[in-house]
Design a protein around this motif. Structure first.
Motif, PDB file in Angstrom:
ATOM      1  N   TRP A  47       0.836  -1.206   0.000  1.00 25.93           N
ATOM      2  CA  TRP A  47       0.000   0.000   0.000  1.00 25.93           C
ATOM      3  C   TRP A  47       0.868   1.252   0.000  1.00 25.93           C
ATOM      4  O   TRP A  47       0.592   2.199  -0.753  1.00 25.93           O
ATOM      5  CB  TRP A  47      -0.934   0.007   1.211  1.00 25.93           C
ATOM      6  CG  TRP A  47      -1.806   1.232   1.235  1.00 25.93           C
ATOM      7  CD1 TRP A  47      -2.953   1.446   0.516  1.00 25.93           C
ATOM      8  CD2 TRP A  47      -1.583   2.425   2.000  1.00 25.93           C
ATOM      9  NE1 TRP A  47      -3.456   2.706   0.786  1.00 25.93           N
ATOM     10  CE2 TRP A  47      -2.631   3.319   1.691  1.00 25.93           C
ATOM     11  CE3 TRP A  47      -0.610   2.819   2.901  1.00 25.93           C
ATOM     12  CZ2 TRP A  47      -2.734   4.593   2.268  1.00 25.93           C
ATOM     13  CZ3 TRP A  47      -0.698   4.092   3.475  1.00 25.93           C
ATOM     14  CH2 TRP A  47      -1.751   4.958   3.149  1.00 25.93           C
ATOM     15  N   SER A  51       0.866   3.617  -3.265  1.00 27.25           N
ATOM     16  CA  SER A  51       0.411   4.978  -3.004  1.00 27.25           C
ATOM     17  C   SER A  51       1.421   5.980  -3.544  1.00 27.25           C
ATOM     18  O   SER A  51       1.055   6.977  -4.180  1.00 27.25           O
ATOM     19  CB  SER A  51       0.193   5.196  -1.503  1.00 27.25           C
ATOM     20  OG  SER A  51      -0.861   4.395  -1.018  1.00 27.25           O
ATOM     21  N   ARG A  77      -4.104   0.952  -5.422  1.00 30.24           N
ATOM     22  CA  ARG A  77      -4.248   1.525  -4.079  1.00 30.24           C
ATOM     23  C   ARG A  77      -5.603   1.197  -3.447  1.00 30.24           C
ATOM     24  O   ARG A  77      -5.663   0.741  -2.301  1.00 30.24           O
ATOM     25  CB  ARG A  77      -4.047   3.041  -4.133  1.00 30.24           C
ATOM     26  CG  ARG A  77      -4.160   3.697  -2.755  1.00 30.24           C
ATOM     27  CD  ARG A  77      -3.782   5.151  -2.780  1.00 30.24           C
ATOM     28  NE  ARG A  77      -3.959   5.753  -1.462  1.00 30.24           N
ATOM     29  CZ  ARG A  77      -3.515   6.942  -1.126  1.00 30.24           C
ATOM     30  NH1 ARG A  77      -2.858   7.677  -2.007  1.00 30.24           N
ATOM     31  NH2 ARG A  77      -3.713   7.427   0.077  1.00 30.24           N
ATOM     32  N   LEU A  80      -5.867  -2.449  -2.463  1.00 28.49           N
ATOM     33  CA  LEU A  80      -5.080  -2.736  -1.270  1.00 28.49           C
ATOM     34  C   LEU A  80      -5.768  -2.203  -0.019  1.00 28.49           C
ATOM     35  O   LEU A  80      -5.693  -2.828   1.049  1.00 28.49           O
ATOM     36  CB  LEU A  80      -3.679  -2.130  -1.410  1.00 28.49           C
ATOM     37  CG  LEU A  80      -2.751  -2.891  -2.367  1.00 28.49           C
ATOM     38  CD1 LEU A  80      -1.579  -2.011  -2.797  1.00 28.49           C
ATOM     39  CD2 LEU A  80      -2.243  -4.179  -1.726  1.00 28.49           C
ATOM     40  N   GLU A  81      -6.458  -1.085  -0.134  1.00 29.85           N
ATOM     41  CA  GLU A  81      -7.176  -0.547   1.019  1.00 29.85           C
ATOM     42  C   GLU A  81      -8.315  -1.477   1.438  1.00 29.85           C
ATOM     43  O   GLU A  81      -8.584  -1.645   2.630  1.00 29.85           O
ATOM     44  CB  GLU A  81      -7.680   0.864   0.709  1.00 29.85           C
ATOM     45  CG  GLU A  81      -6.542   1.872   0.633  1.00 29.85           C
ATOM     46  CD  GLU A  81      -6.988   3.274   0.251  1.00 29.85           C
ATOM     47  OE1 GLU A  81      -8.187   3.470  -0.040  1.00 29.85           O
ATOM     48  OE2 GLU A  81      -6.128   4.181   0.249  1.00 29.85           O
ATOM     49  N   PHE A 156      -6.275  -7.244  -4.192  1.00 31.26           N
ATOM     50  CA  PHE A 156      -5.048  -6.798  -4.856  1.00 31.26           C
ATOM     51  C   PHE A 156      -4.829  -7.508  -6.185  1.00 31.26           C
ATOM     52  O   PHE A 156      -4.295  -6.934  -7.138  1.00 31.26           O
ATOM     53  CB  PHE A 156      -3.852  -7.052  -3.929  1.00 31.26           C
ATOM     54  CG  PHE A 156      -2.514  -6.786  -4.561  1.00 31.26           C
ATOM     55  CD1 PHE A 156      -2.124  -5.509  -4.911  1.00 31.26           C
ATOM     56  CD2 PHE A 156      -1.636  -7.837  -4.810  1.00 31.26           C
ATOM     57  CE1 PHE A 156      -0.883  -5.267  -5.498  1.00 31.26           C
ATOM     58  CE2 PHE A 156      -0.403  -7.604  -5.389  1.00 31.26           C
ATOM     59  CZ  PHE A 156      -0.029  -6.315  -5.737  1.00 31.26           C
TER      60      PHE A 156
END
Length: 237
Positions: A47, A51, A77, A80-81, A156
């Motif tokens: 992440w 990012s 991103r 992944l969050e 992801f």
């Protein structure tokens, strides 16, 4: 005159790719041995990396070299969050910290963007095309190893915005070959792609201590004692 950057990147990173796949963490992962604590640390590190990369590339959509490869369909991103929410809960931002390897990786991305943005192409190729090429295989391994649901903690690996991965990669390679660069810059981009692999290796190596603690030294040694041929040496990207 355009250079054949796609094939140069592929051929020029084979050794580094093989080395990365033979780190202890990845070697165990590919054999279906995944420690959830180590894996969620990796998700957190990724992440921070994505990012930084997506922040810098997002500023360069009009750049003649970086702009053409800046495909929002690849962005990781938000995926992944979603995974971090699964592994850490809604307050994941308060819980995660970048490991030293991830910090170095992020610093490298910002440095390259500041000093020679063209080199971001090497990082972009190394991470995104690797993710797109092996994503489904890695997703299946992680899902089985950690007994996860179809999407739980695995966003992801899912590229929902890309309908045809094979066609997308073919177009990506054509775009690489059409970038307005000379051979000297192509050489630098390939060198930077190798640097990206080494950044990834540092992150993987940091995870080995937790993995050894989870599975034991004997099993870890058994799983990692044989060097495997890199996937890029056998299967075209």
């Amino acid at each position: 005159m355009p250079v054949a950057l796609a094939s140069q990147l592929r051929e020029g990173t084979k050794k580094a790719h093989t080395m990365a796949e033979n780190t202890g963490f990845v070697s165990c992962f590919l054999k279906g041995v995944v420690d959830k604590a180590s894996y969620r640390t990796l998700v957190a590190d990724l992440w921070f990396v994505y990012s930084a990369m997506e922040e810098e590339i997002g500023k360069l959509t009009d750049h003649p070299v970086v702009g053409p490869i800046a495909s929002p369909e690849l962005n990781r991103r938000e995926s992944l969050e979603a995974d971090l929410t699964f592994y850490f809960g809604g307050d994941w931002r308060q819980q995660i910290r970048a490991t030293p390897g991830a910090q170095e990786y992020v610093a490298r991305l910002h440095q390259v963007a500041r000093e020679c943005p063209e080199l971001l192409v090497g990082h972009h190729y190394t991470r995104y095309i690797g993710d797109l090429s092996g994503g489904q295989i890695l997703k299946n391994i992680a899902q089985k190893a950690m007994n996860l649901g179809e999407h739980d903690g695995l966003r992801f690996y899912e590229f929902d915005a890309i309908d045809d991965e094979k066609a997308f990669k073919a177009n990506y390679r054509a775009t690489l070959d059409s970038l307005p660069i000379d051979q000297a810059m192509a050489d630098r981009i390939v060198a930077e792609a190798n640097e990206a692999f080494h950044c990834n290796m540092k992150m993987f190596q940091e995870l080995e201590g937790n993995l050894v603690a989870a599975i034991g030294k004997v099993l870890f040694g058994f799983l990692t004692r044989r060097t495997r041929a890199g996937s890029t040496e056998a299967v075209p990207a």
